[in-house]
Design an enzyme around this catalytic site. Structure first.
Site, short mmCIF file in Angstrom:
data_model
loop_
_atom_site.label_atom_id
_atom_site.label_comp_id
_atom_site.label_asym_id
_atom_site.label_seq_id
_atom_site.Cartn_x
_atom_site.Cartn_y
_atom_site.Cartn_z
N LYS A 22 0.85 -1.21 0.00
CA LYS A 22 0.00 0.00 0.00
C LYS A 22 0.88 1.25 0.00
O LYS A 22 0.65 2.17 -0.79
CB LYS A 22 -0.87 0.00 1.25
CG LYS A 22 -1.54 1.33 1.56
CD LYS A 22 -2.46 1.28 2.75
CE LYS A 22 -1.81 1.57 4.05
NZ LYS A 22 -1.55 2.99 4.36
N ASN A 23 1.91 1.27 0.85
CA ASN A 23 2.69 2.50 1.02
C ASN A 23 3.74 2.72 -0.06
O ASN A 23 4.45 3.72 -0.03
CB ASN A 23 3.31 2.53 2.42
CG ASN A 23 2.23 2.73 3.48
OD1 ASN A 23 1.08 3.03 3.16
ND2 ASN A 23 2.58 2.53 4.73
N CYS A 116 -5.23 12.40 12.79
CA CYS A 116 -5.89 11.10 12.70
C CYS A 116 -5.74 10.45 14.08
O CYS A 116 -5.15 11.02 14.98
CB CYS A 116 -5.27 10.25 11.60
SG CYS A 116 -3.70 9.57 12.06
N ARG A 121 0.11 14.53 13.15
CA ARG A 121 0.67 14.24 11.81
C ARG A 121 0.69 15.48 10.90
O ARG A 121 0.03 15.56 9.90
CB ARG A 121 -0.09 13.09 11.17
CG ARG A 121 0.01 11.84 12.04
CD ARG A 121 -0.65 10.65 11.45
NE ARG A 121 0.12 10.15 10.29
CZ ARG A 121 -0.33 9.12 9.56
NH1 ARG A 121 -1.48 8.57 9.84
NH2 ARG A 121 0.38 8.68 8.54
N ASP A 307 4.66 0.57 12.17
CA ASP A 307 3.45 -0.07 11.63
C ASP A 307 3.31 -1.52 12.07
O ASP A 307 2.31 -2.15 11.77
CB ASP A 307 3.44 -0.01 10.09
CG ASP A 307 3.23 1.40 9.61
OD1 ASP A 307 3.42 1.65 8.40
OD2 ASP A 307 2.89 2.26 10.44
N ARG A 399 -8.74 -0.55 4.56
CA ARG A 399 -7.89 0.47 3.93
C ARG A 399 -6.54 -0.12 3.56
O ARG A 399 -5.92 0.30 2.59
CB ARG A 399 -7.66 1.64 4.89
CG ARG A 399 -8.88 2.42 5.24
CD ARG A 399 -8.52 3.63 6.04
NE ARG A 399 -7.42 4.35 5.40
CZ ARG A 399 -6.88 5.45 5.91
NH1 ARG A 399 -7.33 5.94 7.04
NH2 ARG A 399 -5.88 6.04 5.30
C1 EPZ Z 1 4.10 7.02 6.52
O1 EPZ Z 1 3.28 8.02 7.07
C2 EPZ Z 1 3.21 5.79 6.36
N1 EPZ Z 1 2.12 6.12 5.42
C3 EPZ Z 1 2.66 5.38 7.71
O2 EPZ Z 1 1.91 4.19 7.52
C4 EPZ Z 1 3.82 5.08 8.64
O3 EPZ Z 1 3.32 4.76 9.91
C5 EPZ Z 1 4.74 6.31 8.74
O4 EPZ Z 1 5.17 6.69 7.41
C6 EPZ Z 1 5.98 6.06 9.58
O5 EPZ Z 1 6.70 4.97 9.05
C7 EPZ Z 1 2.37 6.11 4.09
O6 EPZ Z 1 3.48 5.85 3.65
C8 EPZ Z 1 1.21 6.41 3.19
P1 EPZ Z 1 6.01 10.42 8.61
P2 EPZ Z 1 3.81 9.55 7.11
O7 EPZ Z 1 5.89 11.68 7.81
O8 EPZ Z 1 4.70 9.80 5.95
C9 EPZ Z 1 6.22 13.77 11.98
C10 EPZ Z 1 0.08 2.79 7.69
O9 EPZ Z 1 -0.29 2.17 8.69
N2 EPZ Z 1 6.13 14.72 10.85
O10 EPZ Z 1 7.16 9.52 8.34
O11 EPZ Z 1 2.62 10.42 7.30
C11 EPZ Z 1 4.94 12.95 12.12
O12 EPZ Z 1 4.01 13.64 12.92
C12 EPZ Z 1 0.51 4.23 7.82
O13 EPZ Z 1 0.18 2.31 6.54
C13 EPZ Z 1 6.18 16.08 11.12
O14 EPZ Z 1 6.29 16.50 12.27
O15 EPZ Z 1 4.68 9.56 8.42
C14 EPZ Z 1 5.44 11.69 12.78
O16 EPZ Z 1 5.54 11.91 14.18
C15 EPZ Z 1 0.17 4.77 9.18
N3 EPZ Z 1 6.10 16.97 10.08
C16 EPZ Z 1 6.85 11.51 12.21
O17 EPZ Z 1 7.23 12.78 11.67
C17 EPZ Z 1 5.99 16.55 8.77
O18 EPZ Z 1 5.95 17.41 7.86
C18 EPZ Z 1 6.94 10.49 11.07
O19 EPZ Z 1 5.91 10.80 10.15
C19 EPZ Z 1 5.95 15.16 8.52
C20 EPZ Z 1 6.02 14.27 9.56
#
Ligand code: EPZ
Length: 419
Positions: A22-23, A116, A121, A307, A399
């Site tokens: 998915k990702n 969420c 996020r 995850d 999802r």
């Molecule tokens: C990706 O989400 C995945 N989703 C998530 O999978 C996964 O849990 C996550 O990466 C971490 O591995 C997809 O790839 C579609 P991040 P993402 O940006 O990119 C903070 C699932 O179950 N952050 O790596 O949204 C954020 O709040 C989903 O399939 C900022 O502060 O996660 C978090 O604490 C759930 N500012 C940390 O960084 C930003 O601009 C990591 O988030 C971006 C992120």
């Protein structure tokens, strides 16, 4: 609201085919916005989020054709540069259209994703990175409005992520493919899905070095062309089935997957007492001996994936001993804990740390899914609990897991969907 009914107690046995990731599929679908030629994708998973992303791209003018697990996307007639709130609120990954739209058309209006269940996020790093590349961005009425001043082309930039962000890295990598000059992304995410996206972009003519490391160097080109790409296997679906097999003390063979992208998960399963064997495109797990508690701490790849935290917590609830589980990525990714407690689990939370004391047996109950991986954790708990477990709000599960009850039934689970 659909539900799942599970009669626990049956060890999972048999073979199952893993779907495309998915990702990886979600960012790669957005790459179709970068070119007017066709992008032909194979091994696409049949998931709710993939359908949502397809509808989002189609309302912008992308033409999509689906044939089984093959999907062809054509960005020749994009006539709308907007991702509306109604679609973004159900799927945060919609923010991944921002980079491609700004890079190719010099403008985009993308709804700010809501928070969420697992955390606020924010997408501030996506925005800062595009600003560093010359985009002028304002937040108006809940929308990110990005514009590139004349002549309308992003410029290469040197950007440091002060937090590792998977979709942040993916958004900026896609934007940089068409920028004027070289972009260097420092402290970039190293997830395999980032690499899969890079492989697809390179097939489209992008110049990218270092994907999979923490420093990615992209040299912009004038145009990208069409390509064909096979989506990588879903490592989280793989991990989820392996944990379910271990927790139910079963013996399963996964096909169409890879072990090299699951190293920390396989190590933890072996620590829990599972026997793991790699065979070609498959992974075999056999859980004969006692199930032992495993401590873990989530962190960006290649460390233990956030995850997979909820799934391992379900395993720890019925393992021998106690386990400390530390969640360092999201501030609220323990929503499954209160539901697991309803099944009899002994879990104490202190900040971002959960202490799980293994119990002899869980008791079936009615529980509620709150987010994608929490719902997978409840399925695993239901598979080992005595009696019947009913899981409500399973749209979360749909999802990210393709036909999960069919795949689990194939492995002998007593599970059915209640309309
Ligand atoms: C990706 O989400 C995945 N989703 C998530 O999978 C996964 O849990 C996550 O990466 C971490 O591995 C997809 O790839 C579609 P991040 P993402 O940006 O990119 C903070 C699932 O179950 N952050 O790596 O949204 C954020 O709040 C989903 O399939 C900022 O502060 O996660 C978090 O604490 C759930 N500012 C940390 O960084 C930003 O601009 C990591 O988030 C971006 C992120």
């Amino acid at each position: 609201m659909q539900k799942l009914a599970i009669q626990g107690g049956t060890p999972l046995r048999g073979e199952v085919r893993i779907s495309g990731a998915k990702n990886a599929a979600l960012p790669i679908m957005c790459a179709s916005l970068l070119s007017s030629d066709a992008l032909q994708l194979s091994n696409m998973p049949d998931l709710h989020d993939v359908a949502t992303m397809r509808k989002l791209l189609e309302q912008m003018g992308v033409k999509a054709a689906i044939q089984g697990s093959e999907m062809t996307l054509s960005g020749a007639h994009i006539d709308k540069l907007e991702a509306p709130y109604e679609m973004v609120k159900t799927m945060r990954a919609a923010v991944l259209v921002l980079g491609p739209l700004v890079a190719r058309f010099g403008e985009a209006r993308v709804s700010l994703p809501g928070g969420c269940a697992i955390g606020s996020r924010p997408v501030d790093l996506h925005i800062k990175g595009l600003q560093a590349m010359g985009a002028v961005i304002s937040i108006e009425h809940g929308y990110i409005h990005a514009q590139v001043p004349a002549p309308g082309r992003l410029k290469g930039a040197h950007f440091f992520f002060d937090m590792v962000s998977v979709t942040g890295t993916e958004n900026l990598m896609m934007a940089a493919t068409l920028a004027d000059g070289v972009t260097v992304l420092e402290n970039a995410a190293r997830e395999p899905e980032v690499m899969d996206l890079a492989h697809c972009l390179i097939a489209m003519g992008a110049k990218i070095e270092g994907a999979g490391s923490d420093t990615i160097r992209i040299t912009g080109v004038a145009k990208l062309h069409g390509a064909t790409h096979r989506i990588m296997p879903d490592r989280i679906e793989s991990g989820t089935f392996l944990v379910a097999a271990a927790a139910t003390r079963g013996s399963v063979m996964l096909h169409n997957t890879r072990a090299d992208i699951l190293e920390t998960v396989l190590e933890k399963l072996q620590e829990a007492g599972a026997h793991i064997r790699m065979e070609g495109d498959g992974i075999h797990l056999d859980m004969a001996g006692p199930l032992k508690s495993v401590n873990l701490r989530t962190a960006p790849y290649p460390a233990f994936p956030t995850d997979m935290q909820a799934q391992f917590m379900a395993l720890n609830t019925i393992a021998l001993g106690s386990a400390m589980m530390v969640e360092t990525i999201f501030e609220n990714r323990f929503m499954h804990v209160q539901e697991l407690r309803r099944l009899g689990a002994q879990i104490d939370i202190e900040g971002n740390t959960a202490l799980v004391r293994g119990v002899e047996q869980l008791e079936g109950a009615t529980v509620m899914a709150t987010d994608l991986r929490a719902s997978a954790s409840l399925v695993i708990a239901g598979l080992v609990a005595q009696g019947e477990t009913i899981i409500d709000r399973i749209y979360h599960l749909d999802r990210g897991y393709e036909h999960i009850e069919a795949k689990l039934s194939q492995l002998g689970a007593n599970i059915r969907r209640l309309k």
